[in-house]
Design an enzyme around this catalytic site. Structure first.
Site, PDB file in Angstrom:
ATOM      1  N   ASP A   1      -0.961 -12.209   2.890  1.00 43.03           N
ATOM      2  CA  ASP A   1      -2.302 -12.650   3.275  1.00 43.03           C
ATOM      3  C   ASP A   1      -2.239 -13.319   4.652  1.00 43.03           C
ATOM      4  O   ASP A   1      -1.185 -13.333   5.284  1.00 43.03           O
ATOM      5  CB  ASP A   1      -2.910 -13.571   2.207  1.00 43.03           C
ATOM      6  CG  ASP A   1      -2.181 -14.889   2.035  1.00 43.03           C
ATOM      7  OD1 ASP A   1      -2.411 -15.572   1.018  1.00 43.03           O
ATOM      8  OD2 ASP A   1      -1.377 -15.261   2.922  1.00 43.03           O
ATOM      9  N   SER A   2      -3.346 -13.901   5.069  1.00 39.80           N
ATOM     10  CA  SER A   2      -3.401 -14.404   6.454  1.00 39.80           C
ATOM     11  C   SER A   2      -2.453 -15.579   6.680  1.00 39.80           C
ATOM     12  O   SER A   2      -1.924 -15.760   7.774  1.00 39.80           O
ATOM     13  CB  SER A   2      -4.831 -14.787   6.829  1.00 39.80           C
ATOM     14  OG  SER A   2      -5.312 -15.788   5.956  1.00 39.80           O
TER      15      SER A   2
END
Lengths: 96, 319
Positions: A54-55
């Protein structure tokens, strides 16, 4: 075999060894950051779909790459990466 | 002389909000919030005021402490980013309800989520110039729910309300070590014209995971100890992913990073005190322990305070 051919073979061996070294270090980073097994980190593995990056993982990934290879990874570069192969190619390109 | 903890206390509002509440009006999920932050519930004020919450936390802290100690509290510092009124300060509002001496020095301070660590460090420096046997009360107190933009799903799920107090004095021993950090940045973490919090999560994450390990290493080096000598890393409870990253960077087992953000969310300046209070009341701070308190947040600021070989002080009636 010509000298040129023999040199090409040597160059290929060096380049291949370099690729393996970069790949091994990148696999280690993924294993350490994501808790996945080394076997899961194939060159074709997709960062989001297969490795659940994810980010926040992407931020840690860029920091780890910067530290491991002593280079800078910009946010926009990380955002464009889709597979482990893309990561390897990015780093190899920066290392020259 | 070194900072020594004498007691802790905390208070949270009655209303407890689960992640599922946010799914009723935002495109989010309990799973996403847990995976992204580690948070499951948080507490929000309804009718309670921040001053009331602060008094409750301070009373909890002073429960069981001899009455005479209250007269010997010479410093009260409240760290908060959103006091309800500019004046009087929250700290000054504690004097009468807590039955403190009128000689007490009181003030509020705002250094975001670094607030409590800075407050404790300042308290220690003030105590060093006061009569031996003086105490300092430091409090982190926040009602972040009143600064939350509930249309911003990237931030509104993170914040909670709480107050946490700790009572300190100085005892003979090696000085504590402290490191601070500030880099001017009003784009990554700030409040807008409505007083609502805005945060660029990735950049705050990057700041925290690069700065905090560096400060911890620095304070350990200043104290001439290794990271393995530190029993507990009491880190600002912003996000479990940040704390896990810090532990990984320092190569320290995550078990040494106690966390309670699952239950309370990010309570800014109250978070470290809230964690400390829970550890205190469960006996986990008993005996000799080396503790490293680390805060980080708006400014951007960060601070790391290392209490080497800390042993709690039992205040007696014979002062």
């Amino acid at each position: 075999m010509t000298d040129r051919g023999r040199k090409s073979e040597d160059e290929e061996k060096i380049l291949g060894g370099h690729h393996r070294m970069v790949k091994e270090k990148i696999v280690d980073i993924f294993v350490d950051l994501l808790g996945v097994s080394a076997e899961e980190v194939t060159e074709n593995a997709r960062l989001i779909e297969d490795l659940a990056v994810d980010s926040l993982d992407a931020v840690e990934l860029s920091l780890a790459l910067e530290e491991q290879f002593s280079l800078t990874v910009e946010d926009h570069e990380i955002e464009q990466l889709q597979t482990v192969s893309d990561v390897i190619n990015l780093i190899q390109g920066k290392l020259g | 002389m070194k900072l020594t903890l004498c007691s802790c206390g905390h208070a949270v509002p009655a209303k407890c909000i689960h992640n599922n509440y946010f799914t009723t009006f935002l495109e989010t999920s309990d799973q996403w919030i847990r995976e992204r932050s580690g948070i499951v519930t948080r507490h929000h004020v309804e009718d309670e005021s921040l001053v009331e919450l602060t008094i409750e936390a301070a009373q909890h802290c002073l429960d069981g402490v001899p009455e005479r100690v209250r007269e010997k509290i010479g410093v009260v510092i409240v760290a908060s980013v959103n006091p309800e009124r500019i004046v009087p300060s929250i700290a000054s509002c504690l004097q009468t309800p807590l039955r403190l001496s009128e000689d007490v020095l009181t003030f509020d301070m705002n250094t975001g989520c670094s607030g409590l660590v800075y407050a404790i460090e300042i308290a220690g420096k003030l105590l060093a110039g006061m009569e031996e046997g003086t105490y300092a009360l430091t409090v982190g107190a926040e009602t972040l729910s009143r600064m939350t933009d509930f249309t911003d799903r990237s931030t509104c799920v993170l914040f909670g309300d709480a107050a946490a107090a700790s009572l300190w004095t100085l005892t003979p021993g090696e000085r504590d070590t402290f490191s601070a950090f500030t880099r001017s940045d009003d784009q990554v973490l700030f409040t807008d014209e409505r007083g609502k919090i805005h945060m660029e999560g990735k950049n705050v994450f990057r700041f925290a995971v690069t700065t905090v390990p560096r400060l911890i290493r620095k304070t350990a080096e200043m104290a001439d100890i290794t990271l393995s000598d530190i029993d507990f890393f009491l880190t600002h409870q912003a996000n479990s992913r940040i704390i896990q990253s810090i532990a990984r960077d320092l190569k320290v087992p995550i078990e040494r990073f106690p966390m309670n953000l699952e239950h309370y969310g990010n309570t800014s300046a109250a978070s470290i005190g809230l964690l400390m209070s829970e550890l205190w009341h469960s006996g986990q701070l008993d005996g000799e322990k080396t503790l490293c308190l680390s805060g980080f947040g708006a400014g951007l600021t960060a601070g790391s305070l290392l209490l080497k070989g800390h042993r709690p002080h039992v205040a007696s009636e014979n002062i």
